[in-house]
Scaffold this motif. Sequence first.
Motif, PDB file in Angstrom:
ATOM      1  N   CYS B  23      -3.735   8.532   1.475  1.00 13.12           N
ATOM      2  CA  CYS B  23      -3.573   8.162   0.071  1.00 13.12           C
ATOM      3  C   CYS B  23      -4.857   8.482  -0.675  1.00 13.12           C
ATOM      4  CB  CYS B  23      -3.252   6.682  -0.068  1.00 13.12           C
ATOM      5  SG  CYS B  23      -3.252   6.083  -1.774  1.00 13.12           S
ATOM      6  N   ASN B  24      -4.742   9.241  -1.739  1.00 10.84           N
ATOM      7  CA  ASN B  24      -5.867   9.492  -2.640  1.00 10.84           C
ATOM      8  C   ASN B  24      -5.471   9.088  -4.046  1.00 10.84           C
ATOM      9  OD1 ASN B  24      -6.270  11.698  -0.340  1.00 10.84           O
ATOM     10  ND2 ASN B  24      -8.250  11.258  -1.293  1.00 10.84           N
ATOM     11  N   TYR B  25      -6.431   8.609  -4.822  1.00 10.78           N
ATOM     12  CA  TYR B  25      -6.135   8.139  -6.166  1.00 10.78           C
ATOM     13  C   TYR B  25      -7.150   8.720  -7.143  1.00 10.78           C
ATOM     14  CZ  TYR B  25     -10.142   5.066  -5.828  1.00 10.78           C
ATOM     15  OH  TYR B  25     -11.421   4.585  -5.713  1.00 10.78           O
ATOM     16  N   TYR B  32      -7.723  -1.841  -8.183  1.00  9.25           N
ATOM     17  CA  TYR B  32      -7.246  -2.526  -6.994  1.00  9.25           C
ATOM     18  C   TYR B  32      -6.305  -1.543  -6.291  1.00  9.25           C
ATOM     19  CZ  TYR B  32      -8.765  -6.975  -9.135  1.00  9.25           C
ATOM     20  OH  TYR B  32      -9.483  -8.000  -9.706  1.00  9.25           O
ATOM     21  N   LEU B  33      -6.290  -1.590  -4.978  1.00  6.60           N
ATOM     22  CA  LEU B  33      -5.467  -0.666  -4.198  1.00  6.60           C
ATOM     23  C   LEU B  33      -4.532  -1.439  -3.280  1.00  6.60           C
ATOM     24  CD1 LEU B  33      -8.410   1.708  -3.462  1.00  6.60           C
ATOM     25  CD2 LEU B  33      -6.333   2.433  -4.619  1.00  6.60           C
ATOM     26  N   GLY B  53     -15.222  -6.402  -2.205  1.00  6.06           N
ATOM     27  CA  GLY B  53     -15.838  -6.855  -0.968  1.00  6.06           C
ATOM     28  C   GLY B  53     -15.701  -5.844   0.143  1.00  6.06           C
ATOM     29  N   SER B  54     -15.412  -6.328   1.347  1.00  6.70           N
ATOM     30  CA  SER B  54     -15.314  -5.448   2.503  1.00  6.70           C
ATOM     31  C   SER B  54     -14.333  -4.317   2.255  1.00  6.70           C
ATOM     32  CB  SER B  54     -14.872  -6.239   3.739  1.00  6.70           C
ATOM     33  OG  SER B  54     -14.630  -5.366   4.824  1.00  6.70           O
ATOM     34  N   THR B  55     -14.745  -3.116   2.563  1.00  6.74           N
ATOM     35  CA  THR B  55     -13.892  -1.950   2.275  1.00  6.74           C
ATOM     36  C   THR B  55     -12.781  -1.780   3.306  1.00  6.74           C
ATOM     37  OG1 THR B  55     -15.425  -0.528   3.482  1.00  6.74           O
ATOM     38  CG2 THR B  55     -15.728  -0.719   1.077  1.00  6.74           C
ATOM     39  N   LEU B  56     -12.844  -2.512   4.412  1.00  8.86           N
ATOM     40  CA  LEU B  56     -11.800  -2.436   5.438  1.00  8.86           C
ATOM     41  C   LEU B  56     -10.922  -3.672   5.319  1.00  8.86           C
ATOM     42  CD1 LEU B  56     -10.767  -0.806   7.895  1.00  8.86           C
ATOM     43  CD2 LEU B  56     -12.162  -2.316   9.324  1.00  8.86           C
ATOM     44  N   ALA B  65      -6.545  -0.473   6.387  1.00  6.77           N
ATOM     45  CA  ALA B  65      -6.832   0.585   5.422  1.00  6.77           C
ATOM     46  C   ALA B  65      -8.276   0.444   4.977  1.00  6.77           C
ATOM     47  CB  ALA B  65      -5.898   0.496   4.213  1.00  6.77           C
ATOM     48  N   GLU B  66      -8.907   1.558   4.708  1.00  4.20           N
ATOM     49  CA  GLU B  66     -10.303   1.553   4.290  1.00  4.20           C
ATOM     50  C   GLU B  66     -10.456   2.187   2.927  1.00  4.20           C
ATOM     51  OE1 GLU B  66     -13.063   3.096   7.154  1.00  4.20           O
ATOM     52  OE2 GLU B  66     -14.717   2.052   6.165  1.00  4.20           O
ATOM     53  N   PHE B  67     -11.075   1.455   2.024  1.00  2.00           N
ATOM     54  CA  PHE B  67     -11.367   1.955   0.686  1.00  2.00           C
ATOM     55  C   PHE B  67     -12.622   2.820   0.754  1.00  2.00           C
ATOM     56  CE2 PHE B  67     -11.959   2.465  -3.644  1.00  2.00           C
ATOM     57  CZ  PHE B  67     -13.119   1.874  -4.129  1.00  2.00           C
ATOM     58  N   ASN B  68     -12.498   4.063   0.328  1.00  2.00           N
ATOM     59  CA  ASN B  68     -13.624   4.978   0.294  1.00  2.00           C
ATOM     60  C   ASN B  68     -13.799   5.445  -1.137  1.00  2.00           C
ATOM     61  OD1 ASN B  68     -15.303   7.327   0.400  1.00  2.00           O
ATOM     62  ND2 ASN B  68     -14.901   7.458   2.597  1.00  2.00           N
ATOM     63  N   LYS B  69     -14.764   4.855  -1.824  1.00  2.00           N
ATOM     64  CA  LYS B  69     -14.924   5.147  -3.258  1.00  2.00           C
ATOM     65  C   LYS B  69     -15.361   6.585  -3.500  1.00  2.00           C
ATOM     66  CE  LYS B  69     -16.977   3.256  -7.466  1.00  2.00           C
ATOM     67  NZ  LYS B  69     -17.825   2.193  -8.037  1.00  2.00           N
ATOM     68  N   SER B  70     -16.242   7.107  -2.652  1.00  2.00           N
ATOM     69  CA  SER B  70     -16.744   8.458  -2.878  1.00  2.00           C
ATOM     70  C   SER B  70     -15.648   9.507  -2.696  1.00  2.00           C
ATOM     71  CB  SER B  70     -17.923   8.757  -1.942  1.00  2.00           C
ATOM     72  OG  SER B  70     -17.491   8.710  -0.589  1.00  2.00           O
ATOM     73  N   GLN B  71     -14.713   9.229  -1.796  1.00  2.00           N
ATOM     74  CA  GLN B  71     -13.612  10.162  -1.566  1.00  2.00           C
ATOM     75  C   GLN B  71     -12.334   9.737  -2.289  1.00  2.00           C
ATOM     76  OE1 GLN B  71     -13.026  10.997   2.602  1.00  2.00           O
ATOM     77  NE2 GLN B  71     -15.167  11.479   2.958  1.00  2.00           N
TER      78      GLN B  71
END
Lengths: 113, 115
Positions: B23-25, B32-33, B53-56, B65-71
């Motif tokens: 998933c990319n946004y 929020y995801l 908070g925690s990205t995982l 799921a892991e939030f990756n802001k740079s990607q």
Amino acid sequence: GAGVSQTPSNKVTEKGKYVELRCDPISGHTALYWYRQSLGQGPEFLIYFQGTGAADDSGLPNDRFFAVRPEGSVSTLKIQRTERGDSAVYLCASSPQGATEAFFGQGTRLTVV
Amino acid sequence: AQSVTQLDSQVPVFEEAPVELRCNYSSSVSVYLFWYVQYPNQGLQLLLKYLSGSTLVESINGFEAEFNKSQTSFHLRKPSVHISDTAEYFCAVSEGRGTASKLTFGTGTRLQVTL
């Protein structure tokens, strides 16, 4: 407790007819959303109510679509002069004040023939 | 405006194998995801969410799921899938402004688990 209830679960109507789709949100939920899910697509936002008022109706495709929530609870989505392209699953969701997530009903499958 | 891209429309996988649903946004504001799951003949159910908070983030049935802001990604993973995980999975994004707001969904990924 009961979840979001949508009626009818299925609706078949003829092109040009008027239809109403009903949504009963979870008791006490102040926010209510309508989405439309066409075959093979993700849900698309239609309209959002906060209480009785439509806070955002930017997703309604045209003036044939209208929704009301007169008492801040049950909502009705109204479609005039239905077209075959209106065939889709119409989803309703609700959320309580301050929540960050919405709870979805099972949807009404509308088929326009 | 926000958008969500789920590149894989279908993902076939054998039971007990690992899986990743991508998933990319895109958004000009903080978001929020969410991942929602739709089992056959059922409504959309929230699987997990990232607010801050925690990205995982993890679900109760083993998904994470892991939030990756740079990607600008929020990929969903499970190390070992079960037949019962067969469903349609939708990634969604909303404005991150403290309360629920309208969701923008991806087109969904159908996960098909076989023996």
